[in-house]
Structure formats: structure tokens, C-alpha cells
Design a protein around this motif. Sequence first.
Motif, short mmCIF file in Angstrom:
data_model
loop_
_atom_site.label_atom_id
_atom_site.label_comp_id
_atom_site.label_asym_id
_atom_site.label_seq_id
_atom_site.Cartn_x
_atom_site.Cartn_y
_atom_site.Cartn_z
N PRO A 79 1.02 -1.39 -0.14
CA PRO A 79 0.28 0.02 0.29
C PRO A 79 0.87 1.52 0.06
N ARG A 80 0.81 1.79 -1.16
CA ARG A 80 0.99 3.32 -0.33
C ARG A 80 0.70 4.56 0.43
N ASN A 81 0.00 3.80 1.65
CA ASN A 81 0.19 4.51 3.15
C ASN A 81 0.42 3.35 4.25
N PRO A 82 1.57 3.11 4.28
CA PRO A 82 1.62 2.29 5.37
C PRO A 82 1.19 2.29 7.10
N ALA B 77 -1.91 3.19 7.56
CA ALA B 77 -3.09 3.17 7.38
C ALA B 77 -3.22 0.85 7.93
N GLY C 92 1.31 -2.23 6.46
CA GLY C 92 -0.10 -2.24 5.99
C GLY C 92 -0.99 -3.52 4.98
N GLU D 213 -9.67 1.74 9.26
CA GLU D 213 -9.07 1.94 7.75
C GLU D 213 -8.53 1.34 7.53
N SER D 214 -9.30 1.13 5.92
CA SER D 214 -8.24 -0.48 5.85
C SER D 214 -6.74 0.31 4.60
N THR D 215 -6.12 -0.39 4.08
CA THR D 215 -5.76 0.28 2.82
C THR D 215 -6.05 -0.94 1.61
N ARG E 124 -11.51 -4.58 -1.02
CA ARG E 124 -10.47 -4.87 -1.07
C ARG E 124 -9.37 -6.01 -2.12
#
Length: 160
Positions: free
Chosen positions: A19-22, A24, A74, A43-45, A125
Motif C-alpha cells: 500500500p502507498r500509505n503504510p 493505514a 499495512g 481504516e483499510s488499505t 479489498r
Amino acid sequence: SVFVILLPCVGALTAPCLPRNPSALSPPPTLSQPSAFITSSSESTGVVILYVDPSGPSEGAEGQTVLQTLESIGVECIQLWSSPTANALCSLRSSNEETVQRVRGMEAPLEGEELHWAQRHLESREVVGVLCGSDGGLSTAERLQHVLIPERSNGIVPAR
């Protein structure tokens, strides 16, 4: 650079899957939770790894290491039991009704039910890999990967 989890696994986790946002994080469910499909994070990646027959502490530390690693980067982990392992766990003398329900709730979908299961449990997902923690669950893990992420499958080989 490529990140690979070294396990008896069907698919390796590589950097493009991360994921780009570790920050999250979705903590992976534990075996003591009533369902493998419930996570405590709001919140889910959107990135998911399926882990068939995660090994317990008595079988080695790799299961906990995998879960901690996925959480740290993440990636959500959904733990599933293969039918052979689920049947073995449910037939133990120490298995009460609550344990049987918990194990059956984490059982991997049967052959032909994979896409329906994914629609019901994964929502939006994306499954990016399937890991396996047992020899007995390898055919289940291979089948799930072949159906749910065919671009990462090298086919189903009964001899494996």
C-alpha cells in the motif's frame, strides 16, 4: 527493490503490492477472534493477503512473523483454515461447540465457491497474494490464488 516473504507459500509478496500509505494499518485478525473476517481497524488499505493454515506457536515462529510483517507494512491478513486442517481441529477432544464454530467460520471456501466468498467477505479489498502455513493446505492456497488472482498463478498442479 523487491520484498519477499520466505515461507512455503503459493505467492510471494512483492513491492508493487504494498500500500502507498503504510500508516493505514489493519491489524490482522487473531485465531481467538470469532471470525477471520472482522478487523479492529476502521481504516483499510484495501490490500489483502490470504493466509491458509497459519502455523501456531508450537509449530514454529513463522506464522507470528508473517502476521507482524504484514501489519508493519499495512497489509491486511485474512487467516483461513483448509478443510483438512479445519476437520482435524474440530475433531480434537478438546474442541467444544464454540471452538468448532470459530474454526468453521474461518474455513476457506470450497472449490467453485471462491468468487462468491470473495464477493461476500472482501468487499472492495484486493487480494494480492496467498500464503500457506501447512502442507495439507497447499492445494487450498493454490486453488484460491488460481481463482482470485489468476495473473499470479502458475496453474494448479495436484502433485504439489
